[in-house]
Design a protein around this motif. Structure first.
Motif, short mmCIF file in Angstrom:
data_model
loop_
_atom_site.label_atom_id
_atom_site.label_comp_id
_atom_site.label_asym_id
_atom_site.label_seq_id
_atom_site.Cartn_x
_atom_site.Cartn_y
_atom_site.Cartn_z
N TYR B 44 0.84 -1.18 0.23
CA TYR B 44 0.21 -0.04 0.39
C TYR B 44 0.95 1.52 0.18
O TYR B 44 0.49 2.68 -0.77
N ASP B 45 1.66 1.31 1.08
CA ASP B 45 2.73 2.55 1.08
C ASP B 45 3.50 2.75 -0.19
O ASP B 45 3.35 3.72 -0.68
N VAL B 46 3.90 1.78 -1.06
CA VAL B 46 4.32 1.64 -2.01
C VAL B 46 3.60 2.75 -3.40
O VAL B 46 3.99 3.03 -4.55
N ARG B 59 12.45 6.66 -8.58
CA ARG B 59 13.38 6.16 -9.09
C ARG B 59 13.16 5.44 -7.62
O ARG B 59 12.90 5.85 -6.35
N PRO B 60 13.88 4.08 -7.46
CA PRO B 60 14.19 3.44 -6.85
C PRO B 60 14.54 4.12 -5.88
O PRO B 60 14.56 4.47 -4.29
N TYR B 61 15.80 4.73 -5.42
CA TYR B 61 16.65 5.87 -4.65
C TYR B 61 14.87 7.07 -3.69
O TYR B 61 15.69 7.20 -2.56
N GLU B 62 14.38 7.29 -4.81
CA GLU B 62 13.96 8.57 -4.60
C GLU B 62 12.55 7.90 -3.33
O GLU B 62 11.68 8.28 -2.32
N LEU B 63 11.97 6.96 -4.11
CA LEU B 63 10.98 5.47 -3.41
C LEU B 63 11.67 5.30 -1.88
O LEU B 63 11.07 5.35 -1.05
N GLN B 64 13.12 5.37 -2.07
CA GLN B 64 13.85 4.65 -0.73
C GLN B 64 13.44 5.78 0.69
O GLN B 64 13.44 5.56 1.45
N ARG B 65 14.26 6.71 0.06
CA ARG B 65 14.09 8.49 0.86
C ARG B 65 13.33 8.48 1.41
O ARG B 65 12.36 8.45 2.38
N GLU B 66 11.83 8.15 0.69
CA GLU B 66 10.43 8.59 1.17
C GLU B 66 9.62 7.96 2.39
O GLU B 66 8.67 7.91 3.05
N TRP B 69 12.60 2.98 3.97
CA TRP B 69 13.30 2.18 4.09
C TRP B 69 14.40 1.97 3.60
O TRP B 69 15.55 2.30 3.38
N GLU B 70 15.33 0.62 4.41
CA GLU B 70 16.61 -0.31 3.41
C GLU B 70 16.78 -0.36 2.68
O GLU B 70 15.08 -0.98 1.50
N GLN B 71 17.93 0.10 1.58
CA GLN B 71 17.43 -0.77 0.83
C GLN B 71 16.62 -1.99 -0.41
O GLN B 71 16.42 -2.05 -1.10
N SER B 72 17.87 -3.17 0.07
CA SER B 72 17.37 -3.82 0.24
C SER B 72 16.01 -4.83 0.47
O SER B 72 15.49 -5.22 -0.69
N ARG B 73 15.41 -3.83 1.35
CA ARG B 73 14.08 -4.15 1.21
C ARG B 73 13.14 -3.59 0.19
O ARG B 73 12.70 -4.67 -0.06
N HIS B 76 13.71 -6.20 -2.99
CA HIS B 76 13.25 -7.69 -2.91
C HIS B 76 11.82 -7.02 -2.88
O HIS B 76 11.06 -7.29 -3.24
N HIS B 77 11.12 -5.74 -2.14
CA HIS B 77 9.56 -6.16 -2.53
C HIS B 77 9.39 -5.84 -3.74
O HIS B 77 7.59 -6.09 -4.61
N LEU B 78 10.05 -4.97 -4.42
CA LEU B 78 9.26 -4.24 -5.54
C LEU B 78 9.71 -5.33 -6.80
O LEU B 78 8.43 -5.54 -7.57
N GLY B 79 10.98 -6.24 -6.27
CA GLY B 79 10.34 -7.13 -6.85
C GLY B 79 9.43 -8.76 -7.26
O GLY B 79 9.44 -8.98 -7.99
#
Lengths: 154, 154
Positions: B44-46, B59-66, B69-73, B76-79
């Motif tokens: 839901y958050d994603v 970009r994944p890194y933008e999503l990550q900062r918002e 989350w940890e990068q690897s989480r 994996h979750h996007l996968g």
DNA sequence: TTCCACAAGATGACATGTCATCCAAAAGGC
DNA sequence: GCCTTTTGGATGACATGTCATCTTGTGGAA
């Protein structure tokens, strides 16, 4: 279903701040506890409850009610903690289905060593950030939400 | 290390109430969201962040900062979300290492369908349990803790 | 240029959590 | 007593999260 009652701005901001705090704080506490003691927050909670119990011994279902965990989560977790030597299981005479969970010396030592640092971290990251008003406001607030969560119907 | 500053009774009660509320509320929200829509809170958050982004693309890194989350989480979750058809990845031209994550029609539909019920649940279990004073007290409190968590040193 | 530190992402191994399901013993109802 | 229901607990399959590590490309300094 009637119209959705969306959150207004104040509610939205408060909810997001809460969610974010909750996530960051939990992750941080877990990481530090893990790094300094090798225990997870979950391990810690189990060990605390066992330490508080008379004889360092509890039935799984008692532990479950105190922790408010799902039954299978507890069962799996106890299995893993047993494998690591933190707890031990023993048959229960009064109820042949049941069991006892008990602290091993290693488990007692682990919690004894981990506790001071962990409490210090909770204090630094959380308690000390708040004034006494906020502490008691938090308690009231959490109790209200818990009442609702634990209400019979929902 | 100096003497441990243990928690006093008020602090203890507030902390325990908070931890318990946090655990129960998260579990309950997750369970209901999952049951009513097949999405987890993480999904839901994603999806919310992607929906808010221009072009439904980040970009994944933008999503990550918002998301914090940890990068690897995230990776994996996007996968997993990709495997379920909720999002799609696309190569990034400006930075050949990078990628874009974008909402698929199925993803957009999923979040659109899930949101009303989820917001309603948040309202019933949390917001409606509190009065406006408590809502704003919560926001201030969470912000204080977040400041501390996100402070440079810690 | 050439090299090197560093950023963006992915991935494998492993710990954790959930759901559904199973089993055995206890507890009632008759 | 006998049969059904409930309770205590374990387990397998699978989703999720973390850590360490790898790959590849970017960007700056020599």
């Amino acid at each position: 279903m009637s119209e959705t009652r969306w959150l207004d701005d104040d509610e939205q901001r408060a909810w997001r701040a809460y969610v974010r705090m909750q996530g960051r704080l939990g992750a941080e506490l877990n990481r530090r506890l893990q790094a300094s003691s090798g225990l997870s927050l979950a391990d810690y909670d189990v060990l605390v409850h066992l330490t508080d119990a008379p004889g360092g011994r509890l039935r799984p279902y008692e532990l479950q009610r105190e922790l408010h965990w799902e039954q299978s989560r507890l069962s799996h977790h106890l299995g893993r903690m047993q494998k690591r030597g933190l707890i031990r299981r023993e048959d229960c005479d009064e109820d042949r289905r049941g069991a006892y969970v008990l602290l091993t010396p290693a488990g007692r030592e682990a919690i004894t060593e981990a506790a001071p640092d962990h409490v210090e971290t909770v204090r630094r990251l959380f308690i000390d950030a708040l004034d006494p008003e906020q502490i008691s406001a938090l308690e009231r607030l959490a109790d209200r939400v818990l009442d609702r969560l634990e209400a019979p119907d929902e």
